[in-house]
Design a protein around this motif. Sequence first.
Motif, mmCIF file in Angstrom:
data_model
loop_
_atom_site.group_PDB
_atom_site.id
_atom_site.type_symbol
_atom_site.label_atom_id
_atom_site.label_comp_id
_atom_site.label_asym_id
_atom_site.label_seq_id
_atom_site.Cartn_x
_atom_site.Cartn_y
_atom_site.Cartn_z
ATOM 1 N N ALA A 19 7.182 32.872 -1.104
ATOM 2 C CA ALA A 19 5.749 33.148 -1.245
ATOM 3 C C ALA A 19 4.939 32.466 -0.146
ATOM 4 N N GLY A 20 3.910 33.153 0.326
ATOM 5 C CA GLY A 20 2.939 32.557 1.257
ATOM 6 C C GLY A 20 3.550 32.088 2.566
ATOM 7 N N ARG A 21 4.448 32.886 3.112
ATOM 8 C CA ARG A 21 5.093 32.467 4.369
ATOM 9 C C ARG A 21 4.229 32.867 5.562
ATOM 10 N N ASP A 22 3.037 32.280 5.661
ATOM 11 C CA ASP A 22 2.180 32.581 6.800
ATOM 12 C C ASP A 22 2.438 31.541 7.872
ATOM 13 N N ARG A 25 7.915 31.633 11.423
ATOM 14 C CA ARG A 25 8.995 31.589 10.416
ATOM 15 C C ARG A 25 10.220 30.852 10.936
ATOM 16 N N GLU A 307 5.295 19.838 4.978
ATOM 17 C CA GLU A 307 3.874 20.110 4.771
ATOM 18 C C GLU A 307 3.068 19.891 6.067
ATOM 19 N N ARG A 310 3.723 22.752 8.252
ATOM 20 C CA ARG A 310 3.055 23.964 7.734
ATOM 21 C C ARG A 310 1.573 23.959 8.115
ATOM 22 N N ARG A 311 0.961 22.777 8.061
ATOM 23 C CA ARG A 311 -0.462 22.682 8.441
ATOM 24 C C ARG A 311 -0.668 23.034 9.903
ATOM 25 N N LEU A 315 6.637 27.005 9.720
ATOM 26 C CA LEU A 315 7.386 26.907 8.465
ATOM 27 C C LEU A 315 8.799 26.425 8.753
#
Length: 361
Positions: A19-22, A25, A307, A310-311, A315
């Motif tokens: 989910a939410g893999r913005d 990648r 995290e 990710r910010r 990912l």
Amino acid sequence: MLSPREAVRTLPSYHPPLAGRDGLRLDFNENTAGCSPRVLGRLRRLPADDLARYPEREPVERQVAEFLGVAPDELLLTNGVDEAIHLLCQTYLEPGAEALIVVPTYSMYRIYMMAAGAQVISVPAAENFRFPAEEIRRQLTPRTRLIAIANPNNPTGTLVPADELVELARRAPSAAVLADEAYFEFCGQTILPRLRDSSNLFVARTFSKAYGLAALRVGALVGDPKQMRSLRRMSSPYNVNAVALACLPEALDDQAYIRQYVSEVLESRARLEGALQNAGVHFWPSQANFVLIRAGATSEDAAAFVEQMRRRGILVRDRSSDHGCEGCVRITLGLREHTDLLLPALEEVLSNRQMVQGARP
Ligand SMILES: Cc1ncc(COP(=O)(O)O)c(C=O)c1O
């Protein structure tokens, strides 16, 4: 009252974090660029009739067999390697049979083995995730019916020499021995030419990784023709969908695309490993399109690292809960331009981390 089989009732569920893999990648070992443009061209030209009729697997199966240099009756196209693993479990594992894996490794082996009612024997990898050949031999029993080895392994990137797997198959003649070569293109070593040494050896390949077709769900399982007849009986005749079958020949034909992609990944891997070395971050040299790093001492450190990345739009995958991987994160490599984004973000996160760790009493 209706109740699932006991093996299913007690099965752990596996929820990959989809989910939410913005962002970029670098979390699922996929191709970061996508597939060959020729595949997209084929998709756009797909006639309605191809979708209206049930898919015919065999013609494409013959093409893939020819590409791999095996006979058509030695190969089964599958709905990804995941289906190949599932079919092997369904075909060879009776309730109470023993199925052996080396941990840490790809999660789906355990799940499908348990679903078949088998007893999973998890042999821990040796020091630095080396292949524990001796310990595996000690664990073999007459009840061992399946041994699954990812080669290169996920998440460690380590590679077992082909000889070791052939020898293992020889020592366990009543077990199916799977060499899962999902990451073959990034290391170039295959057991395929040795397949006929042992009729209990199987090789799996996927089009989900280097080929950039993870969403199409297509892989191949290769083995002894007699064994493959049983596996074929277990599989649905329509296990691979028509879109995947239409696209696969184009993907195979465009080997220049694969060569170019793999060469960029190998360059990216060397750049990442160099950067980690300079930063003093522990990692395990990899033979695949990812590198496992020790992001910290605890699972909290690994989660914080993921995290922070990710910010910054990147990912990566927390592997802390895998055996022997506390504090570890797996980073997928892709195109040069993606590594240009990865490295500065990594440097920033690592320097913040050092400041935090330096501030600890
Ligand atoms: C070792 C290994 N085998 C198989 C798979 C799954 O492949 P597929 O997409 O073909 O089902 C993966 C995916 O991560 C993997 O790491």
